[in-house]
Design an enzyme around this catalytic site. Structure first.
Site, mmCIF file in Angstrom:
data_model
loop_
_atom_site.group_PDB
_atom_site.id
_atom_site.type_symbol
_atom_site.label_atom_id
_atom_site.label_comp_id
_atom_site.label_asym_id
_atom_site.label_seq_id
_atom_site.Cartn_x
_atom_site.Cartn_y
_atom_site.Cartn_z
ATOM 1 N N CYS A 1 52.093 46.056 74.461
ATOM 2 C CA CYS A 1 53.196 46.526 73.610
ATOM 3 C C CYS A 1 54.402 45.592 73.775
ATOM 4 O O CYS A 1 54.460 44.765 74.686
ATOM 5 C CB CYS A 1 53.561 47.971 73.968
ATOM 6 N N ASN B 1 47.994 52.802 83.152
ATOM 7 C CA ASN B 1 49.070 53.565 82.527
ATOM 8 C C ASN B 1 49.153 54.948 83.167
ATOM 9 O O ASN B 1 48.139 55.552 83.528
ATOM 10 C CB ASN B 1 48.956 53.614 81.000
ATOM 11 N N GLU C 1 50.413 47.320 82.307
ATOM 12 C CA GLU C 1 50.950 45.991 82.631
ATOM 13 C C GLU C 1 52.206 46.107 83.491
ATOM 14 O O GLU C 1 52.386 45.396 84.474
ATOM 15 C CB GLU C 1 51.311 45.238 81.342
ATOM 16 N N CYS D 1 56.124 45.634 77.201
ATOM 17 C CA CYS D 1 55.381 44.912 78.246
ATOM 18 C C CYS D 1 55.484 43.402 78.050
ATOM 19 O O CYS D 1 55.589 42.651 79.018
ATOM 20 C CB CYS D 1 53.928 45.364 78.266
ATOM 21 N N GLU E 1 50.995 58.510 82.426
ATOM 22 C CA GLU E 1 51.752 59.269 81.423
ATOM 23 C C GLU E 1 52.479 60.448 82.066
ATOM 24 O O GLU E 1 52.323 60.730 83.255
ATOM 25 C CB GLU E 1 50.797 59.710 80.308
HETATM 26 N N1 THU Z 1 49.551 51.382 76.882
HETATM 27 C C1 THU Z 1 49.411 50.537 77.949
HETATM 28 O O1 THU Z 1 49.290 50.982 79.096
HETATM 29 N N2 THU Z 1 49.412 49.211 77.721
HETATM 30 C C2 THU Z 1 49.403 48.647 76.484
HETATM 31 O O2 THU Z 1 49.344 47.441 76.392
HETATM 32 C C3 THU Z 1 49.458 49.501 75.293
HETATM 33 C C4 THU Z 1 49.748 50.931 75.541
HETATM 34 C C5 THU Z 1 49.502 52.825 77.140
HETATM 35 C C6 THU Z 1 50.784 53.581 77.010
HETATM 36 C C7 THU Z 1 50.273 54.992 76.777
HETATM 37 O O3 THU Z 1 50.002 55.593 78.017
HETATM 38 C C8 THU Z 1 48.978 54.800 76.033
HETATM 39 O O4 THU Z 1 48.619 53.441 76.224
HETATM 40 C C9 THU Z 1 49.064 55.104 74.561
HETATM 41 O O5 THU Z 1 50.147 54.464 73.992
#
Ligand code: THU
Length: 159
Positions: free
Chosen positions: A109, A63, A76, A112, A65
């Protein structure tokens, strides 16, 4: 939170890392490595993913941000965007690693799930969820996590 235990039983199986095949183990390890590269100054919630293509190649993602929060991208989707941009569109499995407690797992989520399902019109894609310790693995699939998903089939066959 405990609700998740019932959902886990309904949507997949929890198994021991040690019981899995070598290729799956490698995929899971790649997701843990990718988790270490996450850019998460805001949430500090690190997630790693490893996507296995039909030709055996693996694309990892973490991830990423942003100070403009809504611009963050999940692990993902990073992996899928990397694979598509390298010419790969056929996937059979994705492993996701994130730290979590007890017998519970971080699950992809909704956004994804939808993006994974974009590439599962002619197949299912196995989803392995794990944690850095690599002890237990929750095995499920995109069709189990997102049944009746909206897809190209709807767009191409509308009346
Ligand atoms: N996040 C993911 O990268 N994948 C997931 O399956 C759930 C959430 C990340 C997004 C964000 O950077 C952090 O987790 C908190 O939501």
């Amino acid at each position: 939170m405990l609700d998740q235990l019932t959902d886990i039983q309904k949507t997949g199986n929890v198994c021991e890392f040690s019981s899995l095949g070598q290729d799956v183990k490698e995929l899971l390890k790649a997701s843990v490595k990718a988790q270490e590269l996450a850019y998460t100054p805001y949430s500090k919630f690190n997630v790693g993913a490893a996507l296995r293509c039909d030709d055996g190649t693996v694309y990892t993602g973490c991830n990423v941000e942003n100070a403009s929060y809504g611009l963050g991208i999940c692990a993902e989707r990073t992996a899928i965007v990397k694979a598509v941009s390298e010419g790969k569109q056929k996937y059979n499995a994705i492993a996701v690693s994130a730290s979590f407690h007890d017998d519970l797992f971080v699950t992809p989520c909704g956004a994804c799930r939808q993006v994974i399902s974009e590439f599962s019109v002619d197949r299912d894609i196995v989803i392995y969820l794990t944690k850095p310790a690599l002890k237990k693995v929750f095995v499920t699939s995109v069709k189990q996590l997102l049944p009746l998903s909206f897809s190209s089939l709807h767009i191409n066959n509308h009346t």
